[in-house]
Scaffold this motif. Structure first.
Motif, PDB file in Angstrom:
ATOM      1  N   UNK A   1      66.579  32.021  38.465  1.00 50.08           N
ATOM      2  CA  UNK A   1      66.027  31.063  37.503  1.00 50.08           C
ATOM      3  C   UNK A   1      64.584  31.373  37.149  1.00 50.08           C
ATOM      4  N   UNK A   2      63.820  31.818  38.147  1.00 49.88           N
ATOM      5  CA  UNK A   2      62.415  32.180  37.914  1.00 49.88           C
ATOM      6  C   UNK A   2      62.327  33.390  36.983  1.00 49.88           C
ATOM      7  N   UNK A   3      63.159  34.407  37.243  1.00 49.62           N
ATOM      8  CA  UNK A   3      63.158  35.616  36.402  1.00 49.62           C
ATOM      9  C   UNK A   3      63.619  35.271  34.978  1.00 49.62           C
ATOM     10  N   UNK A   4      64.693  34.489  34.868  1.00 47.34           N
ATOM     11  CA  UNK A   4      65.216  34.111  33.550  1.00 47.34           C
ATOM     12  C   UNK A   4      64.182  33.304  32.772  1.00 47.34           C
ATOM     13  N   UNK A   5      63.508  32.384  33.454  1.00 44.02           N
ATOM     14  CA  UNK A   5      62.453  31.610  32.789  1.00 44.02           C
ATOM     15  C   UNK A   5      61.341  32.536  32.291  1.00 44.02           C
ATOM     16  N   UNK A   6      60.964  33.513  33.119  1.00 45.10           N
ATOM     17  CA  UNK A   6      59.916  34.459  32.723  1.00 45.10           C
ATOM     18  C   UNK A   6      60.304  35.256  31.494  1.00 45.10           C
ATOM     19  N   UNK A   7      61.567  35.710  31.447  1.00 42.59           N
ATOM     20  CA  UNK A   7      62.054  36.467  30.292  1.00 42.59           C
ATOM     21  C   UNK A   7      62.100  35.590  29.038  1.00 42.59           C
ATOM     22  N   UNK A   8      62.565  34.351  29.204  1.00 42.72           N
ATOM     23  CA  UNK A   8      62.603  33.421  28.055  1.00 42.72           C
ATOM     24  C   UNK A   8      61.191  33.173  27.527  1.00 42.72           C
TER      25      UNK A   8
ATOM     26  N   UNK B   1      69.581  26.498  35.174  1.00 41.89           N
ATOM     27  CA  UNK B   1      69.622  27.782  34.451  1.00 41.89           C
ATOM     28  C   UNK B   1      69.960  27.545  32.978  1.00 41.89           C
ATOM     29  N   UNK B   2      71.038  26.816  32.761  1.00 42.47           N
ATOM     30  CA  UNK B   2      71.454  26.529  31.386  1.00 42.47           C
ATOM     31  C   UNK B   2      70.378  25.752  30.631  1.00 42.47           C
ATOM     32  N   UNK B   3      69.795  24.760  31.292  1.00 44.64           N
ATOM     33  CA  UNK B   3      68.805  23.922  30.610  1.00 44.64           C
ATOM     34  C   UNK B   3      67.596  24.713  30.139  1.00 44.64           C
ATOM     35  N   UNK B   4      67.109  25.619  30.994  1.00 41.58           N
ATOM     36  CA  UNK B   4      65.895  26.346  30.589  1.00 41.58           C
ATOM     37  C   UNK B   4      66.191  27.316  29.440  1.00 41.58           C
TER      38      UNK B   4
END
Length: 492
Positions: free
Chosen positions: A350-357, A383-386
């Motif tokens: 989730x941290x990595x995905x948030x960073x990429x987003x 995950x989906x929400x972010x």
């Protein structure tokens, strides 16, 4: 997933009997094809598609080997659809070969309390006692936490004090639990008052005082937390490593970086057995303060001191690199973590995905969501929400809605935040169709047991009226009245 009666065209309507036959036939096919391992996702999907009367006979007649573990897994899948979760629980109520466990009751009580259906909560508590499976301290921890979250801390305290009337005597652990529930909701003063009144009766221990100290740290009152530490020692209780870690984190949280570093050095000087939690706190604290190089230095030092980083330590480092440095450097650390044999968890991804987003790399973020599934680490609602939020913020609302639709299959149902994110996005373009969608989302979230804020209702009503959708606005107004959030003066 979005349904609204006014959206149906006349030529699409079938007779109710025919629809029910088709519906039941498809459900029979679905349940007859349940895999031998009794997959909770398939069962959850079946529950979502069934009406209450038919579901009871379906689940009781079919040869599913119901076990407490399977039922709990299904309840977790249905967590964000409260009415369906309770419907499933009730459908197995009088099963000939299965009886609900204490955990299943606790799940159902938690769902009902989240929906503020307190009558159902206490009915379930009474039934636990009737079936001699509880209630237990965990049950009351769930109930008091939900009452506090609903803004009823006094009622939560009364419930704690009345536990023994339900066959569950209070003890030190349950006392510490109510203190913790109050402190985590930032009602530390109430918790401290409770401690002073009952510390003799329950023989308050180091854990009790740690909870209060943490409560003051959460609201950035570190001097008061230090007073609690002093009071604790005066009462003959010895601070432990958890106490020191709480204070260390409190200093960082309050932005007292100098004091935090001095406290850490004092811990070293006094030969405290500094653990991985201590180092993780320092790494995260320096990173949040923008001192990334110092955070990295402490991370490298801990290995030299013989303290191996945990997954949580890597998560902290990856998070601060995403926020204060670059997502590419964070991914380097992520890959380094994998090479050393660490298994990333939900938080890591989730941290990595948030960073990429945040860096605008949405396609790569989706790739990491797919990678999660390959690593047996399913994306969760956060995950989906972010990802949905970042799609909407970037103006790609349709992609956000596509992802939202994927959540409806039973694997990961949307929660209150999901609906709030999408409803807010519907006001950006000020289109009539978007405002109709906002209304449909509102109806769906209420049907799933979520209680929208009064502001959400009023915003949607205003939008529908401004775009000439008076008929749908009346439907929303009736829903608002049903939810008990009707404004005093509102005319259509």
């Amino acid at each position: 997933m979005i349904e609204a009666s006014h959206a149906l065209k006349p030529e699409w309507k079938m007779s109710t009997t025919l629809c029910n036959r088709i519906h039941r036939s498809s459900l029979h096919n679905l349940i007859s094809n349940l895999p031998p391992q009794q997959d909770e996702s398939t069962i959850a999907n079946l529950v979502l598609k069934s009406d209450s009367h038919y579901l009871t006979s379906l689940l009781q007649n079919h040869q599913i080997q119901w076990t407490p573990d399977l039922v709990n897994r299904v309840l977790k899948r249905l967590w964000n659809h409260g009415p369906k979760a309770l419907q499933f629980f009730k459908s197995l109520d009088r099963h000939p070969s299965y009886a609900h466990s204490a955990d299943a009751f606790d799940h159902a009580i938690d769902v009902a309390a989240r929906m503020r259906d307190y009558k159902t909560v206490w009915t379930l508590v009474d039934r636990m006692r009737t079936f001699r499976v509880g209630p237990n301290p965990k049950t009351f921890a769930i109930i008091t936490e939900r009452y506090v979250a609903a803004g009823k801390p006094d009622r939560a305290v009364k419930i704690f004090l009345s536990m023994h009337h339900h066959g569950c005597p209070q003890d030190l652990n349950s006392f510490n639990t109510i203190l913790d529930v109050l402190c985590k909701s930032k009602r530390v003063e109430k918790a401290y008052s409770l401690l002073k009144v009952f510390r003799g009766r329950f023989r308050a221990d180091t854990v009790s005082y740690n909870i209060i100290a943490n409560g003051f740290c959460l609201i950035k009152r570190t001097p008061k937390a230090m007073e609690i530490l002093k009071e604790m020692v005066e009462r003959g209780l010895n601070p432990d490593l958890t106490t020191y870690n709480i204070m260390l984190k409190g200093f960082f949280r309050a932005g007292q970086i100098k004091e935090a570093w001095e406290f850490f050095l004092q811990m070293k000087k006094r030969k405290c057995e500094i653990d991985v939690v201590t180092y993780t706190t320092v790494v995260h604290g320096f990173g949040v303060a923008g001192e990334v190089s110092k955070a990295r230095k402490v991370f490298d030092e801990m290995i030299g001191e013989g303290v191996l980083p945990s997954v949580a330590t890597y998560n902290a480092l990856i998070q601060i690199l995403c926020k204060k440095d670059s997502v590419e450097n964070a991914i380097v650390v992520f890959e380094e973590m994998l090479k050393k044999g660490y298994v990333p968890n939900l938080t890591t991804y989730n941290v990595v995905i948030r960073g990429l987003c945040h860096a605008g790399k949405m396609d790569r973020a989706i790739e990491y969501m797919d990678r999660m599934k390959e690593d047996d680490c399913e994306p969760n609602v956060q995950t989906y929400n972010l990802v949905i939020r970042y799609y909407c913020d970037a103006g790609e609302i349709e992609k956000g809605l596509e992802l939202f639709e994927k959540m409806g299959g039973g694997d990961c149902l949307p929660n209150l935040d999901t609906y709030n994110i999408l409803i807010s996005a519907m006001f950006v373009r000020k289109k009539s169709d978007d405002l109709l969608m906002a209304g449909k989302l509102l109806i769906e979230m209420v049907n799933k047991g979520f209680l929208p804020r009064k502001l959400t209702f009023n915003r949607i009503l205003d939008g529908l009226l401004l775009t000439g959708n008076q008929g749908f606005a009346r439907e929303i107004l009736r829903l608002q009245s049903k939810c008990g959030r009707l404004p005093r003066h509102f005319r259509l």
